[in-house]
Design an enzyme around this catalytic site. Structure first.
Site, PDB file in Angstrom:
ATOM      1  N   HIS A  38       0.644  -1.041   0.112  1.00 19.19           N
ATOM      2  CA  HIS A  38      -0.416   0.280   0.080  1.00 19.19           C
ATOM      3  C   HIS A  38       0.987   1.499   0.361  1.00 19.19           C
ATOM      4  O   HIS A  38       0.747   2.263  -0.904  1.00 19.19           O
ATOM      5  CB  HIS A  38      -0.291  -0.315   1.030  1.00 19.19           C
ATOM      6  CG  HIS A  38      -1.683   1.433   1.182  1.00 19.19           C
ATOM      7  ND1 HIS A  38      -1.676   2.403   2.062  1.00 19.19           N
ATOM      8  CD2 HIS A  38      -3.398   1.528   0.685  1.00 19.19           C
ATOM      9  CE1 HIS A  38      -2.516   2.986   2.050  1.00 19.19           C
ATOM     10  NE2 HIS A  38      -3.635   2.695   0.811  1.00 19.19           N
ATOM     11  N   LEU A  40       4.016   1.714  -0.772  1.00 19.62           N
ATOM     12  CA  LEU A  40       5.117   1.862  -2.266  1.00 19.62           C
ATOM     13  C   LEU A  40       3.758   1.916  -3.641  1.00 19.62           C
ATOM     14  O   LEU A  40       4.075   3.078  -4.615  1.00 19.62           O
ATOM     15  CB  LEU A  40       5.245   0.448  -2.867  1.00 19.62           C
ATOM     16  CG  LEU A  40       6.896   0.022  -1.968  1.00 19.62           C
ATOM     17  CD1 LEU A  40       7.127  -1.034  -2.011  1.00 19.62           C
ATOM     18  CD2 LEU A  40       7.693   1.220  -2.033  1.00 19.62           C
ATOM     19  N   ARG A  41       2.619   2.121  -3.500  1.00 13.95           N
ATOM     20  CA  ARG A  41       2.068   2.550  -4.253  1.00 13.95           C
ATOM     21  C   ARG A  41       1.855   4.156  -4.037  1.00 13.95           C
ATOM     22  O   ARG A  41       1.714   4.319  -5.688  1.00 13.95           O
ATOM     23  CB  ARG A  41       0.629   1.625  -4.015  1.00 13.95           C
ATOM     24  CG  ARG A  41      -0.040   1.152  -4.375  1.00 13.95           C
ATOM     25  CD  ARG A  41      -0.824   0.636  -5.689  1.00 13.95           C
ATOM     26  NE  ARG A  41      -1.575  -0.685  -6.421  1.00 13.95           N
ATOM     27  CZ  ARG A  41      -1.842  -0.822  -5.476  1.00 13.95           C
ATOM     28  NH1 ARG A  41      -2.943  -1.362  -4.829  1.00 13.95           N
ATOM     29  NH2 ARG A  41      -1.996  -2.883  -6.984  1.00 13.95           N
ATOM     30  N   ASN A 151      13.322  11.692  16.664  1.00  8.40           N
ATOM     31  CA  ASN A 151      11.910  11.980  16.589  1.00  8.40           C
ATOM     32  C   ASN A 151      11.698  13.556  17.642  1.00  8.40           C
ATOM     33  O   ASN A 151      11.190  13.595  17.433  1.00  8.40           O
ATOM     34  CB  ASN A 151      11.130  10.895  16.821  1.00  8.40           C
ATOM     35  CG  ASN A 151      10.478   9.576  16.276  1.00  8.40           C
ATOM     36  OD1 ASN A 151      11.228  10.372  14.844  1.00  8.40           O
ATOM     37  ND2 ASN A 151      10.196   8.596  17.101  1.00  8.40           N
ATOM     38  N   GLY A 207       8.208  11.050   7.235  1.00 14.16           N
ATOM     39  CA  GLY A 207       8.493   9.881   7.668  1.00 14.16           C
ATOM     40  C   GLY A 207       7.544   8.421   6.920  1.00 14.16           C
ATOM     41  O   GLY A 207       6.259   8.882   6.667  1.00 14.16           O
ATOM     42  N   GLY A 209       7.313   6.303   9.203  1.00 14.13           N
ATOM     43  CA  GLY A 209       6.556   5.444  10.368  1.00 14.13           C
ATOM     44  C   GLY A 209       7.373   3.888  10.753  1.00 14.13           C
ATOM     45  O   GLY A 209       7.125   2.967  11.726  1.00 14.13           O
ATOM     46  N   GLY A 211      10.260   3.570  12.236  1.00  9.52           N
ATOM     47  CA  GLY A 211      11.730   3.966  12.605  1.00  9.52           C
ATOM     48  C   GLY A 211      11.865   3.503  14.037  1.00  9.52           C
ATOM     49  O   GLY A 211      12.586   2.803  14.203  1.00  9.52           O
TER      50      GLY A 211
HETATM   51  N1  LIG Z   1       8.845  12.608  20.966  1.00 10.46           N
HETATM   52  C1  LIG Z   1       7.898  12.157  20.336  1.00 10.46           C
HETATM   53  N2  LIG Z   1       7.225  13.700  20.360  1.00 10.46           N
HETATM   54  C2  LIG Z   1       5.537  12.864  19.632  1.00 10.46           C
HETATM   55  N3  LIG Z   1       4.889  11.770  18.794  1.00 10.46           N
HETATM   56  C3  LIG Z   1       5.937  10.900  19.143  1.00 10.46           C
HETATM   57  C4  LIG Z   1       6.645  11.185  19.212  1.00 10.46           C
HETATM   58  N4  LIG Z   1       8.415   9.806  18.620  1.00 10.46           N
HETATM   59  C5  LIG Z   1       7.092   9.484  17.921  1.00 10.46           C
HETATM   60  N5  LIG Z   1       6.197  10.436  17.600  1.00 10.46           N
HETATM   61  C6  LIG Z   1       5.146   9.209  16.860  1.00 10.46           C
HETATM   62  O1  LIG Z   1       4.762   8.144  16.981  1.00 10.46           O
HETATM   63  C7  LIG Z   1       5.059   7.890  15.302  1.00 10.46           C
HETATM   64  C8  LIG Z   1       5.694   7.037  14.545  1.00 10.46           C
HETATM   65  O2  LIG Z   1       7.575   7.082  14.560  1.00 10.46           O
HETATM   66  P1  LIG Z   1       8.396   6.347  13.887  1.00 10.46           P
HETATM   67  O3  LIG Z   1       9.912   7.059  14.468  1.00 10.46           O
HETATM   68  O4  LIG Z   1       7.904   5.340  14.228  1.00 10.46           O
HETATM   69  O5  LIG Z   1       8.385   6.947  12.860  1.00 10.46           O
HETATM   70  P2  LIG Z   1       7.907   8.997  11.678  1.00 10.46           P
HETATM   71  O6  LIG Z   1       9.010  10.083  12.574  1.00 10.46           O
HETATM   72  O7  LIG Z   1       6.439   9.272  11.624  1.00 10.46           O
HETATM   73  O8  LIG Z   1       9.274   8.575  10.202  1.00 10.46           O
HETATM   74  P3  LIG Z   1      10.230   7.428  10.253  1.00 10.46           P
HETATM   75  O9  LIG Z   1      10.491   7.190  11.771  1.00 10.46           O
HETATM   76  O10 LIG Z   1       9.584   6.430   9.882  1.00 10.46           O
HETATM   77  O11 LIG Z   1      11.035   8.840   9.556  1.00 10.46           O
HETATM   78  C9  LIG Z   1       5.171   9.193  14.888  1.00 10.46           C
HETATM   79  O12 LIG Z   1       5.123   9.439  13.196  1.00 10.46           O
HETATM   80  C10 LIG Z   1       5.037  10.262  15.816  1.00 10.46           C
HETATM   81  O13 LIG Z   1       3.365  10.660  15.256  1.00 10.46           O
HETATM   82 MG   LIG Z   2      10.854   8.461  13.701  1.00  5.60          MG
END
Ligand SMILES: Nc1ncnc2c1ncn2[C@@H]1O[C@H](COP(=O)(O)OP(=O)(O)OP(=O)(O)O)[C@@H](O)[C@H]1O
Ligand SMILES: [Mg+2]
Length: 253
Positions: A38, A40-41, A151, A207, A209, A211
């Site tokens: 989904h 990658l689409r 994050n 991102g 999601g 990480g």
């Molecule tokens: N420090 C933080 N404060 C508030 N919300 C957070 C924090 N860290 C993570 N989140 C929430 O958790 C979600 C998932 O975090 P994750 O790091 O898995 O994904 P991402 O940062 O959105 O993307 P990616 O890490 O793949 O670039 C985030 O999109 C955010 O909504």
């Molecule tokens: Mg992240």
């Protein structure tokens, strides 16, 4: 079987438990595969659109090329992250050791470099006198920590502080990363470690999601666990627990 109380009923119970675990595993794989296809689409659709536009109108070829490059880079990043995720899952923590404090310090220094732009302070607190040896894969652990600290940085604004605190108990290391940002709604706290979970907000960024999903896999592969919680004054704290490497235990095996 339920009425029996002998070895055979024990075996049957173990067998049922195993089937249940396998079912959970298979369905989470299916879910991941579905999510990946989904996700990658949309870059693929935009890529095809840009190619179509370039064919139609040669004057706009530069804009189309930029779009094509951008979408290809996004897909590349996502696939790279998925590979890390799957590697973290299958890694057998081998006979390699690293200095957890050194690793945290390096991650914090990299983040400080970026933090100059938004004007965020990153503090590191640790007892440098201790021996922070941990058994595992330093590169995977570095990515896990980097994801968490970045994050925290992304959700911080000017003049706020991110605190990275590393302390040891008898059996394990506890690493806390605390920011002063908006935190996460209580009912969504447990899902932020699932792949492709992003909570919509102005800071969501671009991102995938992945990480925190990577971070959880890595920490679990090291025999530890990870959790997140909102602080009393708001802000998110992510806590990582990693077992200490104990020479005496290692030697007795
Ligand atoms: N420090 C933080 N404060 C508030 N919300 C957070 C924090 N860290 C993570 N989140 C929430 O958790 C979600 C998932 O975090 P994750 O790091 O898995 O994904 P991402 O940062 O959105 O993307 P990616 O890490 O793949 O670039 C985030 O999109 C955010 O909504
Ligand atoms: Mg992240």
């Amino acid at each position: 079987m339920k009425r029996r109380h002998d070895e055979l009923s024990d075996v049957a119970r173990d067998f049922d438990a195993m089937v249940e675990r396998l079912e959970v595993l298979v369905s989470s794989r299916e879910q991941l595969l579905h999510d990946v296809s989904h996700e990658l689409r949309s870059p693929l659709a935009r890529l095809q659109l840009a190619i179509g536009l370039a064919h139609q109108n040669r004057d706009n070829i530069d804009t189309s090329m930029q779009r094509i490059e951008g979408e290809a880079a996004r897909m590349d990043k996502m696939i790279g992250e998925l590979l890390t995720l799957s590697r973290a899952e299958h890694q057998v923590v081998d006979e390699s050791y690293f200095d957890l404090y050194g690793l945290v310090d390096a991650v914090v220094n990299d983040a400080r470099y970026e933090a100059q732009v938004p004007g965020v302070t990153i503090l590191l607190e640790a007892d440098t006198e201790q021996d922070h040896t941990v058994k595992g894969n330093a590169e995977l652990m570095r990515r896990a920590l980097d994801n968490i600290v970045r994050n925290a940085l992304r959700f911080s604004t000017r003049e706020q502080t991110v605190l990275v605190d590393l302390r040891g108990t008898e059996r394990e290391w506890l690493l806390c990363v605390t920011d002063q940002g908006p935190g996460v709604e209580k009912n969504k706290l447990s899902s932020i470690f699932d792949p492709f979970i992003r909570i919509e907000s102005p800071q969501s960024g671009k991102g995938y999601g992945l990480g925190l999903a990577i971070a959880r896999k890595v920490v679990m592969a090291h025999g530890g666990h990870i959790e997140a919680d909102n602080g009393p004054q708001g802000g998110l704290t992510v806590r990582i627990f990693i077992p200490r490497w104990q020479e005496t235990v290692a030697q007795s095996h």
